[in-house]
Scaffold this motif. Structure first.
Motif, PDB file in Angstrom:
ATOM      1  N   GLY A 112      42.887   4.165 -26.403  1.00 21.08           N
ATOM      2  CA  GLY A 112      43.763   5.323 -26.273  1.00 21.08           C
ATOM      3  C   GLY A 112      43.067   6.568 -25.759  1.00 21.08           C
ATOM      4  O   GLY A 112      43.617   7.666 -25.822  1.00 21.08           O
ATOM      5  N   TRP A 113      41.863   6.418 -25.220  1.00 23.13           N
ATOM      6  CA  TRP A 113      41.073   7.564 -24.782  1.00 23.13           C
ATOM      7  C   TRP A 113      41.371   7.944 -23.338  1.00 23.13           C
ATOM      8  O   TRP A 113      41.538   7.070 -22.478  1.00 23.13           O
ATOM      9  CB  TRP A 113      39.590   7.267 -24.898  1.00 23.13           C
ATOM     10  N   ARG A 114      41.375   9.233 -23.080  1.00 21.63           N
ATOM     11  CA  ARG A 114      41.395   9.749 -21.711  1.00 21.63           C
ATOM     12  C   ARG A 114      39.940   9.741 -21.233  1.00 21.63           C
ATOM     13  O   ARG A 114      39.025  10.142 -21.974  1.00 21.63           O
ATOM     14  CB  ARG A 114      41.966  11.165 -21.696  1.00 21.63           C
ATOM     15  N   VAL A 115      39.716   9.300 -19.991  1.00 19.76           N
ATOM     16  CA  VAL A 115      38.355   9.034 -19.512  1.00 19.76           C
ATOM     17  C   VAL A 115      38.010   9.914 -18.309  1.00 19.76           C
ATOM     18  O   VAL A 115      38.777   9.995 -17.344  1.00 19.76           O
ATOM     19  CB  VAL A 115      38.201   7.552 -19.108  1.00 19.76           C
ATOM     20  N   LEU A 116      36.842  10.516 -18.360  1.00 20.87           N
ATOM     21  CA  LEU A 116      36.253  11.202 -17.209  1.00 20.87           C
ATOM     22  C   LEU A 116      35.108  10.349 -16.702  1.00 20.87           C
ATOM     23  O   LEU A 116      34.192  10.023 -17.471  1.00 20.87           O
ATOM     24  CB  LEU A 116      35.716  12.584 -17.613  1.00 20.87           C
ATOM     25  N   VAL A 117      35.145   9.973 -15.442  1.00 28.56           N
ATOM     26  CA  VAL A 117      34.013   9.307 -14.791  1.00 28.56           C
ATOM     27  C   VAL A 117      33.308  10.398 -13.997  1.00 28.56           C
ATOM     28  O   VAL A 117      33.801  10.849 -12.964  1.00 28.56           O
ATOM     29  CB  VAL A 117      34.459   8.150 -13.872  1.00 28.56           C
ATOM     30  N   ARG A 118      32.183  10.860 -14.516  1.00 25.20           N
ATOM     31  CA  ARG A 118      31.463  11.962 -13.885  1.00 25.20           C
ATOM     32  C   ARG A 118      30.384  11.434 -12.954  1.00 25.20           C
ATOM     33  O   ARG A 118      29.527  10.636 -13.346  1.00 25.20           O
ATOM     34  CB  ARG A 118      30.818  12.862 -14.935  1.00 25.20           C
ATOM     35  N   GLY A 119      30.447  11.906 -11.740  1.00 26.12           N
ATOM     36  CA  GLY A 119      29.424  11.608 -10.751  1.00 26.12           C
ATOM     37  C   GLY A 119      29.262  12.820  -9.870  1.00 26.12           C
ATOM     38  O   GLY A 119      30.205  13.602  -9.701  1.00 26.12           O
ATOM     39  N   ASN A 120      28.095  12.989  -9.293  1.00 24.21           N
ATOM     40  CA  ASN A 120      27.887  14.135  -8.415  1.00 24.21           C
ATOM     41  C   ASN A 120      27.718  13.727  -6.961  1.00 24.21           C
ATOM     42  O   ASN A 120      27.355  14.528  -6.129  1.00 24.21           O
ATOM     43  CB  ASN A 120      26.710  14.993  -8.905  1.00 24.21           C
ATOM     44  N   ASP A 121      28.030  12.474  -6.658  1.00 24.13           N
ATOM     45  CA  ASP A 121      27.961  11.949  -5.298  1.00 24.13           C
ATOM     46  C   ASP A 121      29.379  11.587  -4.863  1.00 24.13           C
ATOM     47  O   ASP A 121      29.970  10.621  -5.350  1.00 24.13           O
ATOM     48  CB  ASP A 121      27.056  10.719  -5.277  1.00 24.13           C
ATOM     49  N   ALA A 122      29.930  12.386  -3.949  1.00 22.07           N
ATOM     50  CA  ALA A 122      31.320  12.192  -3.511  1.00 22.07           C
ATOM     51  C   ALA A 122      31.529  10.807  -2.905  1.00 22.07           C
ATOM     52  O   ALA A 122      32.588  10.198  -3.101  1.00 22.07           O
ATOM     53  CB  ALA A 122      31.711  13.276  -2.513  1.00 22.07           C
ATOM     54  N   THR A 123      30.539  10.285  -2.206  1.00 18.35           N
ATOM     55  CA  THR A 123      30.667   8.956  -1.600  1.00 18.35           C
ATOM     56  C   THR A 123      30.773   7.881  -2.680  1.00 18.35           C
ATOM     57  O   THR A 123      31.604   6.968  -2.577  1.00 18.35           O
ATOM     58  CB  THR A 123      29.463   8.675  -0.669  1.00 18.35           C
ATOM     59  N   ASP A 140      36.741   4.932  -6.707  1.00 19.63           N
ATOM     60  CA  ASP A 140      38.188   5.125  -6.611  1.00 19.63           C
ATOM     61  C   ASP A 140      38.827   3.925  -5.910  1.00 19.63           C
ATOM     62  O   ASP A 140      39.820   3.369  -6.378  1.00 19.63           O
ATOM     63  CB  ASP A 140      38.478   6.418  -5.848  1.00 19.63           C
ATOM     64  N   GLU A 141      38.245   3.497  -4.808  1.00 22.00           N
ATOM     65  CA  GLU A 141      38.769   2.346  -4.061  1.00 22.00           C
ATOM     66  C   GLU A 141      38.674   1.068  -4.892  1.00 22.00           C
ATOM     67  O   GLU A 141      39.593   0.248  -4.894  1.00 22.00           O
ATOM     68  CB  GLU A 141      38.025   2.203  -2.740  1.00 22.00           C
ATOM     69  N   VAL A 142      37.582   0.895  -5.624  1.00 24.80           N
ATOM     70  CA  VAL A 142      37.421  -0.278  -6.487  1.00 24.80           C
ATOM     71  C   VAL A 142      38.527  -0.313  -7.538  1.00 24.80           C
ATOM     72  O   VAL A 142      39.138  -1.352  -7.788  1.00 24.80           O
ATOM     73  CB  VAL A 142      36.024  -0.288  -7.163  1.00 24.80           C
ATOM     74  N   LEU A 143      38.797   0.825  -8.147  1.00 25.03           N
ATOM     75  CA  LEU A 143      39.834   0.877  -9.176  1.00 25.03           C
ATOM     76  C   LEU A 143      41.227   0.616  -8.592  1.00 25.03           C
ATOM     77  O   LEU A 143      42.063  -0.004  -9.238  1.00 25.03           O
ATOM     78  CB  LEU A 143      39.797   2.220  -9.909  1.00 25.03           C
ATOM     79  N   TRP A 144      41.478   1.047  -7.363  1.00 24.19           N
ATOM     80  CA  TRP A 144      42.770   0.767  -6.728  1.00 24.19           C
ATOM     81  C   TRP A 144      42.895  -0.699  -6.350  1.00 24.19           C
ATOM     82  O   TRP A 144      43.998  -1.237  -6.307  1.00 24.19           O
ATOM     83  CB  TRP A 144      42.977   1.633  -5.491  1.00 24.19           C
ATOM     84  N   GLN A 145      41.790  -1.361  -6.065  1.00 26.97           N
ATOM     85  CA  GLN A 145      41.827  -2.759  -5.630  1.00 26.97           C
ATOM     86  C   GLN A 145      41.718  -3.742  -6.786  1.00 26.97           C
ATOM     87  O   GLN A 145      41.623  -4.939  -6.564  1.00 26.97           O
ATOM     88  CB  GLN A 145      40.679  -3.030  -4.644  1.00 26.97           C
ATOM     89  N   GLY A 146      41.761  -3.245  -8.014  1.00 29.16           N
ATOM     90  CA  GLY A 146      41.631  -4.107  -9.185  1.00 29.16           C
ATOM     91  C   GLY A 146      42.716  -5.165  -9.226  1.00 29.16           C
ATOM     92  O   GLY A 146      43.651  -5.163  -8.423  1.00 29.16           O
ATOM     93  N   PRO A 147      42.643  -6.082 -10.160  1.00 32.94           N
ATOM     94  CA  PRO A 147      43.637  -7.146 -10.272  1.00 32.94           C
ATOM     95  C   PRO A 147      45.025  -6.556 -10.541  1.00 32.94           C
ATOM     96  O   PRO A 147      45.157  -5.520 -11.193  1.00 32.94           O
ATOM     97  CB  PRO A 147      43.157  -7.987 -11.454  1.00 32.94           C
ATOM     98  N   GLU A 148      46.057  -7.225 -10.028  1.00 36.65           N
ATOM     99  CA  GLU A 148      47.421  -6.713 -10.170  1.00 36.65           C
ATOM    100  C   GLU A 148      47.800  -6.509 -11.627  1.00 36.65           C
ATOM    101  O   GLU A 148      48.498  -5.559 -11.964  1.00 36.65           O
ATOM    102  CB  GLU A 148      48.412  -7.652  -9.495  1.00 36.65           C
ATOM    103  N   GLY A 205      25.644   7.397 -11.404  1.00 40.74           N
ATOM    104  CA  GLY A 205      24.803   8.007 -10.379  1.00 40.74           C
ATOM    105  C   GLY A 205      23.879   9.090 -10.893  1.00 40.74           C
ATOM    106  O   GLY A 205      23.478   9.970 -10.143  1.00 40.74           O
ATOM    107  N   GLY A 206      23.549   9.055 -12.185  1.00 38.97           N
ATOM    108  CA  GLY A 206      22.622  10.030 -12.743  1.00 38.97           C
ATOM    109  C   GLY A 206      23.246  11.374 -13.073  1.00 38.97           C
ATOM    110  O   GLY A 206      22.528  12.347 -13.313  1.00 38.97           O
ATOM    111  N   ALA A 207      24.576  11.454 -13.116  1.00 41.21           N
ATOM    112  CA  ALA A 207      25.239  12.724 -13.427  1.00 41.21           C
ATOM    113  C   ALA A 207      24.856  13.182 -14.833  1.00 41.21           C
ATOM    114  O   ALA A 207      24.758  12.386 -15.761  1.00 41.21           O
ATOM    115  CB  ALA A 207      26.754  12.573 -13.314  1.00 41.21           C
ATOM    116  N   ALA A 208      24.669  14.464 -14.971  1.00 45.27           N
ATOM    117  CA  ALA A 208      24.230  15.047 -16.243  1.00 45.27           C
ATOM    118  C   ALA A 208      25.348  15.047 -17.279  1.00 45.27           C
ATOM    119  O   ALA A 208      26.523  15.189 -16.947  1.00 45.27           O
ATOM    120  CB  ALA A 208      23.748  16.471 -16.015  1.00 45.27           C
ATOM    121  N   VAL A 209      24.941  14.865 -18.523  1.00 46.00           N
ATOM    122  CA  VAL A 209      25.828  14.977 -19.677  1.00 46.00           C
ATOM    123  C   VAL A 209      25.038  15.755 -20.731  1.00 46.00           C
ATOM    124  O   VAL A 209      23.888  15.423 -21.020  1.00 46.00           O
ATOM    125  CB  VAL A 209      26.217  13.588 -20.235  1.00 46.00           C
TER     126      VAL A 209
END
Length: 150
Positions: free
Chosen positions: A29-40, A46-54, A90-94
């Motif tokens: 039930g958690w809202r998730v932030l995927v933090r990265g500092n590399d836009a690529t 993002d594309e991987v998550l859109w292409q996931g299994p139906e 990608g080594g994003a700071a937390v």
């Protein structure tokens, strides 16, 4: 009070592990932030998550859109306010404050990349020195094994 879970990726790539972990977090039930500092990297994820299994569609968005506050999973380098789970890629700071404020913080790093290992070691030291609970998980023969806890 949350904890930092470090995931040392050696058998499965980030593109396979991240959706699995997001699924578990969303199942809690958690809202998730995927933090990265590399836009690529974030665009690729993002594309991987859109292409996931139906049967496993995962609603999400890239930060910067008009509906960021409504996204159950948001990818971007944004503050963690309002997220129960923060996943660093990608080594994003937390920060230690973010770890203690969240239910769970996941730090995923490539076990075949020396620079990524150094960043993860630095994050472990910084967070545990600040008093954060932490667990270190590594892949062994396709399974996750807890190797350390502090």
């Amino acid at each position: 009070m949350g904890a930092a879970f470090f995931y040392h990726l050696t058998d499965s790539p980030l593109e396979a592990t991240l959706p699995m972990l997001i699924g578990k977090a969303r199942g809690a039930g958690w809202r998730v932030l995927v933090r990265g500092n590399d836009a690529t990297l974030l665009k690729r994820l993002d594309e991987v998550l859109w292409q996931g299994p139906e049967d496993g569609f995962m609603p999400h968005g890239l930060a910067g859109g008009p509906h960021d506050g409504d996204q159950p999973v948001l990818l971007g380098d944004v503050p963690s306010d309002g997220f129960a789970c923060v996943m660093s890629v990608g080594g994003a700071a937390v920060s230690a404050e973010e770890v203690t404020a969240a239910e769970r913080t996941c730090i995923l790093f490539d076990g075949h990349d020396g620079a990524a290992l150094d960043v993860a070691r630095g994050q472990w030291k910084s967070l545990t020195d600040a008093g954060c609970a932490a667990q270190y998980w590594a892949q062994e023969a396709g399974r996750w094994t807890k190797k350390a806890e502090k």
